[in-house]
Write a protein that holds these residues in place. Structure first.
Motif, mmCIF file in Angstrom:
data_model
loop_
_atom_site.group_PDB
_atom_site.id
_atom_site.type_symbol
_atom_site.label_atom_id
_atom_site.label_comp_id
_atom_site.label_asym_id
_atom_site.label_seq_id
_atom_site.Cartn_x
_atom_site.Cartn_y
_atom_site.Cartn_z
ATOM 1 N N PHE A 118 202.698 34.211 -4.990
ATOM 2 C CA PHE A 118 201.781 34.365 -3.863
ATOM 3 C C PHE A 118 201.616 33.053 -3.099
ATOM 4 N N ALA A 119 201.468 33.169 -1.800
ATOM 5 C CA ALA A 119 201.041 32.057 -0.950
ATOM 6 C C ALA A 119 200.367 32.643 0.275
ATOM 7 N N PHE A 120 199.430 31.898 0.850
ATOM 8 C CA PHE A 120 198.852 32.307 2.124
ATOM 9 C C PHE A 120 199.880 32.096 3.231
ATOM 10 N N ASP A 121 199.706 32.813 4.321
ATOM 11 C CA ASP A 121 200.710 32.757 5.390
ATOM 12 C C ASP A 121 200.875 31.357 5.960
ATOM 13 N N ASN A 122 199.815 30.538 5.949
ATOM 14 C CA ASN A 122 199.917 29.212 6.549
ATOM 15 C C ASN A 122 200.725 28.220 5.712
ATOM 16 N N GLU A 123 201.149 28.619 4.505
ATOM 17 C CA GLU A 123 201.951 27.752 3.647
ATOM 18 C C GLU A 123 203.448 27.857 3.937
ATOM 19 N N GLY A 124 203.833 28.703 4.837
ATOM 20 C CA GLY A 124 205.232 28.880 5.145
ATOM 21 C C GLY A 124 205.439 29.043 6.640
ATOM 22 N N PRO A 125 206.697 29.217 7.042
ATOM 23 C CA PRO A 125 207.898 29.286 6.203
ATOM 24 C C PRO A 125 208.281 27.914 5.637
ATOM 25 N N ALA A 126 209.043 27.943 4.539
ATOM 26 C CA ALA A 126 209.593 26.701 4.011
ATOM 27 C C ALA A 126 210.524 26.097 5.054
ATOM 28 N N HIS A 127 210.526 24.766 5.129
ATOM 29 C CA HIS A 127 211.298 24.087 6.166
ATOM 30 C C HIS A 127 211.576 22.657 5.724
ATOM 31 N N ARG A 128 212.372 21.961 6.488
ATOM 32 C CA ARG A 128 212.703 20.577 6.170
ATOM 33 C C ARG A 128 211.704 19.622 6.807
ATOM 34 N N ALA A 129 211.357 18.575 6.090
ATOM 35 C CA ALA A 129 210.490 17.526 6.618
ATOM 36 C C ALA A 129 211.097 16.176 6.253
ATOM 37 N N LEU A 130 211.094 15.262 7.192
ATOM 38 C CA LEU A 130 211.663 13.931 6.975
ATOM 39 C C LEU A 130 210.574 12.965 6.548
ATOM 40 N N LEU A 131 210.786 12.291 5.429
ATOM 41 C CA LEU A 131 209.843 11.304 4.915
ATOM 42 C C LEU A 131 210.447 9.913 4.969
ATOM 43 N N GLU A 132 209.679 8.948 5.419
ATOM 44 C CA GLU A 132 210.042 7.543 5.265
ATOM 45 C C GLU A 132 209.568 7.088 3.884
ATOM 46 N N PRO A 133 210.127 6.011 3.324
ATOM 47 C CA PRO A 133 209.677 5.546 2.005
ATOM 48 C C PRO A 133 208.170 5.275 1.998
ATOM 49 N N PHE A 134 207.505 5.741 0.961
ATOM 50 C CA PHE A 134 206.052 5.616 0.888
ATOM 51 C C PHE A 134 205.608 5.585 -0.567
ATOM 52 N N ALA A 135 204.325 5.352 -0.776
ATOM 53 C CA ALA A 135 203.715 5.426 -2.107
ATOM 54 C C ALA A 135 202.359 6.089 -1.985
ATOM 55 N N LEU A 136 202.002 6.868 -3.000
ATOM 56 C CA LEU A 136 200.722 7.576 -3.062
ATOM 57 C C LEU A 136 199.947 7.074 -4.263
ATOM 58 N N ALA A 137 198.671 6.779 -4.076
ATOM 59 C CA ALA A 137 197.845 6.250 -5.160
ATOM 60 C C ALA A 137 197.779 7.223 -6.325
ATOM 61 N N ASP A 138 197.675 6.665 -7.532
ATOM 62 C CA ASP A 138 197.644 7.515 -8.728
ATOM 63 C C ASP A 138 196.246 7.999 -9.064
ATOM 64 N N ARG A 139 195.254 7.591 -8.305
ATOM 65 C CA ARG A 139 193.885 8.080 -8.535
ATOM 66 C C ARG A 139 193.160 8.207 -7.206
ATOM 67 N N LEU A 140 192.074 8.962 -7.264
ATOM 68 C CA LEU A 140 191.212 9.100 -6.104
ATOM 69 C C LEU A 140 190.357 7.843 -5.919
ATOM 70 N N VAL A 141 189.927 7.603 -4.708
ATOM 71 C CA VAL A 141 188.983 6.521 -4.436
ATOM 72 C C VAL A 141 187.665 6.831 -5.144
ATOM 73 N N SER A 142 187.083 5.830 -5.779
ATOM 74 C CA SER A 142 185.889 6.031 -6.611
ATOM 75 C C SER A 142 184.610 5.694 -5.855
ATOM 76 N N ASN A 143 183.484 6.068 -6.455
ATOM 77 C CA ASN A 143 182.189 5.682 -5.902
ATOM 78 C C ASN A 143 182.039 4.167 -5.860
ATOM 79 N N ARG A 144 182.578 3.477 -6.856
ATOM 80 C CA ARG A 144 182.514 2.013 -6.862
ATOM 81 C C ARG A 144 183.285 1.443 -5.666
ATOM 82 N N ASP A 145 184.481 1.981 -5.430
ATOM 83 C CA ASP A 145 185.257 1.552 -4.265
ATOM 84 C C ASP A 145 184.451 1.765 -2.991
ATOM 85 N N TRP A 146 183.800 2.929 -2.917
ATOM 86 C CA TRP A 146 183.056 3.256 -1.700
ATOM 87 C C TRP A 146 181.833 2.358 -1.522
ATOM 88 N N SER A 147 181.200 2.013 -2.619
ATOM 89 C CA SER A 147 180.044 1.117 -2.538
ATOM 90 C C SER A 147 180.454 -0.245 -1.982
#
Length: 412
Positions: free
Chosen positions: A200-229
């Protein structure tokens, strides 16, 4: 209020008929701690009363399945579709969204009786293979409203000066101090984005298609309350340079100086007022706030495709998601899923070759593809098993009553 009945959020391995029954019971269990008054109030136009969520999900099954596919079925009450249609223009006129809290009648008990009537009538449709896609849509739709029921009642109870809790819960604490931020690195390239034909998927999740990504990195954790403070202490809410123009106007106009539900070293939760855990993920922030924080940190928000590329192959049912009458609050985990929906910098737009479904159900997602941003993952209020890597949640950039947080990204 009494503690909510324990739920089983994951329904893997069950037949569709059993998942229908489990999902319907879950909604009622989530409403069990509420009085009729609790279930009737509406604290703002973006939110809906808990009673309305229970009724609207029954309207969905009655309208799109029972009315059209069960011979001889008559509506439980011919007046109620006007009250509980949400936004389906093809289904005619409806009660104004901002006035749903004025519906003192039907009572909560009457709505629950309607649900029982709908469930009994649906029993004769649950073994019809040709209806499986529409029944599945109804199940998934109800799971979405389970999360909305929780976030909406949280805002309503916070609006009460007494600060009552929705349900008793264990103390909200992080399992461990938030670690230094590490990174999931990706070399970039062409990825296959969106949902394919399996499951199952909702209609807005498709159609599957190609997307071009440049090299990147994604943090391994969410921003914390301490970070926000630290962001707050450094004048983050008073430095116009950090903010998008619309965001800065919003901060000034609304007097925003912290996430929603913060008050000093405490914040409001579904268990009432609690001490702010510095190591838990920050939540109830707008897109504007998330973007300003990322700018302050010298980083950025990920695109939805970057997030999806890292999430592919990961267990979408992992992490802190809705299982029962726990804290229903971010606590921090190593999973990409759970705790908070994560803002991306991607506008909510149709994928290439997207076409809405025919008929009223085609209004489900497509007509909202304007002026909103995509969020990925799942939250502590998302029924476990509901989300996936391709899931596209979406909200307007100023909205923050949902469990929304952020995970940072950077270019390589």
């Amino acid at each position: 209020m009494e503690a909510a009945t324990s739920l089983s959020g994951a329904t893997r391995g069950l037949t569709q008929a059993d998942r229908f029954r489990v999902t319907r019971r879950q909604s009622e269990a989530l409403a069990a701690p509420l009085s009729d008054a609790d279930a009737t109030i509406q604290s703002m136009p973006d939110a809906s009363p808990a009673k309305w969520h229970l009724a609207h999900t029954s309207w969905f099954f009655e309208t799109f399945l029972l009315r059209d596919h069960l011979e001889g079925y008559s509506r439980y009450d011919e007046r109620w579709p006007y009250l509980f249609n949400s936004y389906y223009e093809a289904e005619g006129a409806r009660h104004a969204r901002a006035a749903r809290g004025m519906l003192s009648r039907p009572s909560l008990d009457e709505v629950l009786a309607w649900r029982a009537h709908v469930d009994e009538a649906m029993a004769s449709l649950l073994d019809r293979p040709e209806l499986e896609p529409l029944i599945e849509l109804g199940i998934q739709h109800e799971q979405q409203h389970q999360e909305l029921l929780l976030t909406d009642i949280k805002h309503a109870l916070w609006s009460n000066p007494l600060g009552p809790g929705y349900a008793a819960a264990p103390p909200i604490t992080s399992p461990a101090p938030a670690a230094a931020m590490e990174w999931h690195r990706h070399p970039g390239g062409i990825m296959r984005a969106g949902h394919d034909a399996s499951g199952f998927a909702f209609d807005n999740e498709g159609p599957a298609h190609r997307a071009l990504l440049e090299p990147f990195a994604l943090a391994d954790r969410l921003v914390s309350n301490r970070d926000w403070s630290e962001f707050i202490a450094d004048g983050g809410y008073s430095n116009a340079v950090l903010w998008l123009s619309d965001g800065w106007s919003w901060v000034q106009r609304e007097g925003i100086d912290s996430p929603l539900y913060w008050q000093g070293d405490k914040h409001f939760t579904l268990s009432g007022w609690q001490d702010l855990d510095p190591d838990a993920p920050v939540t109830h922030i707008s897109y504007y706030e998330a973007d300003a924080f990322a700018t302050w940190a010298g980083l950025r928000l990920p695109t939805e495709f970057e997030w999806e590329a890292i999430a592919q192959g990961k267990d979408a049912s992992a992490g802190n998601q809705l299982d029962g009458a726990g804290a229903v609050h971010p606590i921090g985990s190593e999973s990409l899923f759970g705790d908070c929906w994560q803002w991306t910098r991607s506008a909510y737009l149709p994928y290439p070759r997207f076409r809405p479904a025919a008929g009223a159900v085609g209004e489900y997602n497509g007509k909202f593809m304007s002026g909103q941003f995509v969020l990925k993952g799942a939250s502590c209020a998302t029924p476990r098993g509901h989300s996936r890597a391709t899931y596209r949640n979406f909200f307007y950039p100023h909205q923050r009553w949902q469990f929304t947080g952020l995970r940072l990204a950077k270019d390589l």
